[in-house]
Write an enzyme that holds these catalytic residues in place. Structure first.
Site, PDB file in Angstrom:
ATOM      1  N   GLU A  25      -4.440   1.749  -6.850  1.00  0.00           N
ATOM      2  CA  GLU A  25      -4.782   2.810  -5.913  1.00  0.00           C
ATOM      3  C   GLU A  25      -3.883   4.017  -6.181  1.00  0.00           C
ATOM      4  OE1 GLU A  25      -6.961   0.870  -2.308  1.00  0.00           O
ATOM      5  OE2 GLU A  25      -5.043   1.736  -1.789  1.00  0.00           O
ATOM      6  N   HIS A  78       0.851  -1.195   0.000  1.00  0.00           N
ATOM      7  CA  HIS A  78       0.000   0.000   0.000  1.00  0.00           C
ATOM      8  C   HIS A  78       0.888   1.247   0.000  1.00  0.00           C
ATOM      9  CE1 HIS A  78      -2.819   3.074   1.330  1.00  0.00           C
ATOM     10  NE2 HIS A  78      -3.782   2.268   0.887  1.00  0.00           N
TER      11      HIS A  78
HETATM   12  P1  13P Z   1      -9.848   5.625   1.020  1.00  0.00           P
HETATM   13  O1  13P Z   1     -11.001   4.821   0.462  1.00  0.00           O
HETATM   14  O2  13P Z   1     -10.089   6.073   2.431  1.00  0.00           O
HETATM   15  O3  13P Z   1      -9.440   6.751   0.101  1.00  0.00           O
HETATM   16  O4  13P Z   1      -8.612   4.639   1.117  1.00  0.00           O
HETATM   17  C1  13P Z   1      -8.382   3.736   0.092  1.00  0.00           C
HETATM   18  C2  13P Z   1      -7.368   2.777   0.520  1.00  0.00           C
HETATM   19  O5  13P Z   1      -6.222   3.119   0.755  1.00  0.00           O
HETATM   20  C3  13P Z   1      -7.778   1.382   0.698  1.00  0.00           C
HETATM   21  O6  13P Z   1      -6.737   0.667   1.230  1.00  0.00           O
END
Ligand code: 13P
Length: 265
Positions: free
Chosen positions: A166, A94
């Site tokens: 992401e 992440h």
């Molecule tokens: P948010 O949905 O709070 O933007 O975070 C996404 C995320 O990092 C999921 O691991």
């Protein structure tokens, strides 16, 4: 089947985790239509797993684990330890771990292969920062992160990996919601196999970053998207269940969520 999952990040006490599970169990019928997952902090993995009846089909996972089998790594937990606590999935790479804890692509690669060796489904997170997007470098960036993240894994095991796109600029309180058109080229690239000349076929490709109840349907509509990985908007159990309902509806449409872990396609 569509995937709808949430990482609780560094939130929830044991009491809060148990209350979430109780809320989920009370709404268990909603969960049937999707592949749902919850990633509690390490302290709550076992409690969540133990409180969830086995016939409520929710996957429990960890947000991180170390690649080493064991030993002098103060403060870390191994893949085997999170599996022992009840996790069957582990999030790896992440952007918050890359940014705050200096995780490199090679650390990520070690973790992906250690996860598979421990029988866990790796959830490999990739995504470009704002400055890369600003110069149009996102496809190359993301392809590079996937290639490096899978570099220590035998090609025959790639189908065990779930990839979450992401973009860093979309994550968290400082993030901004993406327009579907902004993520579509990356989702197309990832679902098509990522690297020109070399098909990297993974189990599923999820989108994460500022997903909420309003935008979930349109983000799930983006071609190549097999599910959503949600932070803040899924931390209330009512909202998580609502996202699951949205995912279940989207899963009815042609071609969605066609890939399953372990399935040849
Ligand atoms: P948010 O949905 O709070 O933007 O975070 C996404 C995320 O990092 C999921 O691991």
């Amino acid at each position: 089947m569509i995937w709808i999952g949430t990482s609780w990040k560094m939130t929830k006490t044991l009491a809060e985790a148990r209350a979430f599970v109780d809320g989920l169990v009370a709404r268990r019928n909603a969960v049937d239509g999707v592949r749902a997952f919850v990633l509690p902090p390490h302290t709550a993995i076992a409690a969540v797993r133990e409180r969830l009846p086995a016939d409520v089909g929710v996957i429990v996972g960890a947000q991180n684990a170390h690649w080493a089998a064991g030993g002098a790594y103060t403060g870390e937990v191994s893949m085997r330890m999170v599996a022992d606590a009840g996790a069957t999935m582990v999030e790896i790479g992440h952007s918050e771990r890359r940014d705050h804890f200096g995780e490199t692509d090679d650390d990520v690669a070690r973790k992906v292969s250690a996860a598979v060796a421990a029988g866990l489904t790796p959830l490999l997170c990739v995504g470009e920062p704002e400055e890369v997007r600003a110069v149009g470098g996102e496809l190359e960036w993301v392809a590079g992160q996937v290639r490096l993240g899978l570099s220590r894994l035998a090609p025959r095991d790639r189908h065990r990996v779930v990839v979450a796109y992401e973009p860093v600029w979309a994550i968290g309180d400082a993030g901004r919601e993406p327009r579907p058109g902004e993520i579509a080229p990356v989702m197309a690239l990832l679902s098509a196999g990522c690297v020109p000349g070399e098909r990297i076929e993974v189990a599923a490709v999820l989108y994460g970053g500022s997903v909420n109840l309003r935008n979930a349907e349109s983000l799930l509509d983006v071609p190549g998207t097999d599910g959503l990985f949600v932070g803040r908007a899924a931390w209330r159990v009512e909202d998580f269940v609502e996202l699951i309902r949205i995912g279940s509806g989207a899963g009815q449409s042609e071609g969605k969520g066609r890939r399953d872990v372990g399935a040849a396609w």
